[in-house]
Design a protein around this motif. Structure first.
Motif, PDB file in Angstrom:
ATOM      1  N   TRP A 166      -5.152   9.426  10.309  1.00 36.47           N
ATOM      2  CA  TRP A 166      -6.187   8.489   9.890  1.00 36.47           C
ATOM      3  C   TRP A 166      -5.795   7.717   8.637  1.00 36.47           C
ATOM      4  O   TRP A 166      -6.229   6.584   8.438  1.00 36.47           O
ATOM      5  CB  TRP A 166      -7.513   9.212   9.660  1.00 36.47           C
ATOM      6  CG  TRP A 166      -7.483  10.162   8.491  1.00 36.47           C
ATOM      7  CD1 TRP A 166      -7.151  11.465   8.510  1.00 36.47           C
ATOM      8  CD2 TRP A 166      -7.776   9.826   7.134  1.00 36.47           C
ATOM      9  NE1 TRP A 166      -7.206  12.002   7.256  1.00 36.47           N
ATOM     10  CE2 TRP A 166      -7.599  11.011   6.375  1.00 36.47           C
ATOM     11  CE3 TRP A 166      -8.161   8.675   6.474  1.00 36.47           C
ATOM     12  CZ2 TRP A 166      -7.792  11.067   5.004  1.00 36.47           C
ATOM     13  CZ3 TRP A 166      -8.362   8.721   5.109  1.00 36.47           C
ATOM     14  CH2 TRP A 166      -8.177   9.913   4.384  1.00 36.47           C
ATOM     15  N   LEU A 167      -4.968   8.320   7.791  1.00 34.08           N
ATOM     16  CA  LEU A 167      -4.532   7.648   6.564  1.00 34.08           C
ATOM     17  C   LEU A 167      -3.708   6.404   6.882  1.00 34.08           C
ATOM     18  O   LEU A 167      -3.802   5.392   6.185  1.00 34.08           O
ATOM     19  CB  LEU A 167      -3.736   8.622   5.680  1.00 34.08           C
ATOM     20  CG  LEU A 167      -3.333   8.122   4.298  1.00 34.08           C
ATOM     21  CD1 LEU A 167      -4.546   7.665   3.500  1.00 34.08           C
ATOM     22  CD2 LEU A 167      -2.576   9.193   3.535  1.00 34.08           C
ATOM     23  N   ARG A 168      -2.900   6.471   7.963  1.00 33.65           N
ATOM     24  CA  ARG A 168      -2.109   5.305   8.378  1.00 33.65           C
ATOM     25  C   ARG A 168      -3.043   4.132   8.673  1.00 33.65           C
ATOM     26  O   ARG A 168      -2.790   3.013   8.241  1.00 33.65           O
ATOM     27  CB  ARG A 168      -1.271   5.638   9.606  1.00 33.65           C
ATOM     28  CG  ARG A 168      -0.593   4.388  10.202  1.00 33.65           C
ATOM     29  CD  ARG A 168       0.232   4.704  11.404  1.00 33.65           C
ATOM     30  NE  ARG A 168       1.453   5.326  10.884  1.00 33.65           N
ATOM     31  CZ  ARG A 168       2.389   5.840  11.656  1.00 33.65           C
ATOM     32  NH1 ARG A 168       2.237   5.853  12.972  1.00 33.65           N
ATOM     33  NH2 ARG A 168       3.462   6.369  11.130  1.00 33.65           N
ATOM     34  N   TRP A 169      -4.118   4.404   9.429  1.00 30.78           N
ATOM     35  CA  TRP A 169      -5.021   3.314   9.816  1.00 30.78           C
ATOM     36  C   TRP A 169      -5.820   2.793   8.625  1.00 30.78           C
ATOM     37  O   TRP A 169      -6.127   1.599   8.553  1.00 30.78           O
ATOM     38  CB  TRP A 169      -5.927   3.764  10.956  1.00 30.78           C
ATOM     39  CG  TRP A 169      -5.105   4.095  12.162  1.00 30.78           C
ATOM     40  CD1 TRP A 169      -4.893   5.320  12.689  1.00 30.78           C
ATOM     41  CD2 TRP A 169      -4.323   3.178  12.925  1.00 30.78           C
ATOM     42  NE1 TRP A 169      -4.035   5.231  13.754  1.00 30.78           N
ATOM     43  CE2 TRP A 169      -3.667   3.918  13.925  1.00 30.78           C
ATOM     44  CE3 TRP A 169      -4.096   1.803  12.869  1.00 30.78           C
ATOM     45  CZ2 TRP A 169      -2.813   3.341  14.863  1.00 30.78           C
ATOM     46  CZ3 TRP A 169      -3.258   1.223  13.809  1.00 30.78           C
ATOM     47  CH2 TRP A 169      -2.620   1.987  14.783  1.00 30.78           C
ATOM     48  N   ALA A 170      -6.107   3.645   7.686  1.00 24.75           N
ATOM     49  CA  ALA A 170      -6.789   3.196   6.460  1.00 24.75           C
ATOM     50  C   ALA A 170      -5.867   2.286   5.638  1.00 24.75           C
ATOM     51  O   ALA A 170      -6.301   1.249   5.108  1.00 24.75           O
ATOM     52  CB  ALA A 170      -7.225   4.402   5.634  1.00 24.75           C
ATOM     53  N   LEU A 171      -4.577   2.644   5.575  1.00 20.69           N
ATOM     54  CA  LEU A 171      -3.619   1.811   4.842  1.00 20.69           C
ATOM     55  C   LEU A 171      -3.377   0.479   5.559  1.00 20.69           C
ATOM     56  O   LEU A 171      -3.230  -0.561   4.906  1.00 20.69           O
ATOM     57  CB  LEU A 171      -2.310   2.568   4.643  1.00 20.69           C
ATOM     58  CG  LEU A 171      -2.388   3.770   3.682  1.00 20.69           C
ATOM     59  CD1 LEU A 171      -1.076   4.563   3.706  1.00 20.69           C
ATOM     60  CD2 LEU A 171      -2.722   3.312   2.275  1.00 20.69           C
ATOM     61  N   VAL A 172      -3.344   0.509   6.890  1.00 13.80           N
ATOM     62  CA  VAL A 172      -3.185  -0.743   7.661  1.00 13.80           C
ATOM     63  C   VAL A 172      -4.396  -1.645   7.425  1.00 13.80           C
ATOM     64  O   VAL A 172      -4.251  -2.860   7.218  1.00 13.80           O
ATOM     65  CB  VAL A 172      -2.978  -0.439   9.164  1.00 13.80           C
ATOM     66  CG1 VAL A 172      -3.119  -1.707   9.996  1.00 13.80           C
ATOM     67  CG2 VAL A 172      -1.631   0.214   9.396  1.00 13.80           C
ATOM     68  N   ALA A 173      -5.590  -1.066   7.464  1.00 12.25           N
ATOM     69  CA  ALA A 173      -6.805  -1.853   7.222  1.00 12.25           C
ATOM     70  C   ALA A 173      -6.788  -2.465   5.816  1.00 12.25           C
ATOM     71  O   ALA A 173      -7.143  -3.637   5.630  1.00 12.25           O
ATOM     72  CB  ALA A 173      -8.036  -0.975   7.414  1.00 12.25           C
ATOM     73  N   ALA A 174      -6.366  -1.680   4.829  1.00 10.73           N
ATOM     74  CA  ALA A 174      -6.281  -2.200   3.463  1.00 10.73           C
ATOM     75  C   ALA A 174      -5.252  -3.320   3.368  1.00 10.73           C
ATOM     76  O   ALA A 174      -5.476  -4.327   2.693  1.00 10.73           O
ATOM     77  CB  ALA A 174      -5.934  -1.077   2.491  1.00 10.73           C
TER      78      ALA A 174
END
Length: 118
Positions: A46-54
């Motif tokens: 989930w951290l990957r997708w949070a960083l992509v969103a940011a």
């Protein structure tokens, strides 16, 4: 009427200082975006997708903040209350007025009232 002289505390910051501040803010936000992209490659879950969103949202917010510019003026929006006009007073009958027929009506004759120009 002359406009009041602005004090040094109410003077806006110089254009060069404003541009440097906005450039620095944009650079910091884009640096955070690079870190988010590198972090998205390095982590999983989930951290990957949070960083992509940011990384996707940061350029938009960075441009908005950088383009906010110098327009931080505060305008007085209080209602304007007009000053009451001074009362005009009539003087006693002037020569040439209908009340005193002994002097003929001519240029400059008539009733005289007090008047003060602003």
């Amino acid at each position: 009427m002359s406009e009041p002289v602005p004090s040094i505390t109410s003077a806006p910051e110089p254009l060069a200082v404003d541009q440097a501040r906005r450039t620095r803010s944009y650079f910091i936000q884009m640096s955070i975006r690079v870190v988010c992209i590198i972090g998205a490659v390095a982590v999983d879950g989930w951290l990957r997708w949070a960083l992509v969103a940011a990384a996707v949202v940061l350029p938009y917010s960075a441009v908005l903040i950088a383009n906010a510019g110098r327009d931080h003026a505060e305008h007085d929006t209080s209602p304007v209350t007009p000053k009451a006009a001074p009362a005009l007073t009539e003087l006693p009958d002037a020569p040439g007025s209908p009340a005193s027929p002994d002097v003929p009506n001519g240029p400059g004759s008539g009733r005289v009232i007090d008047h003060v120009d602003d």
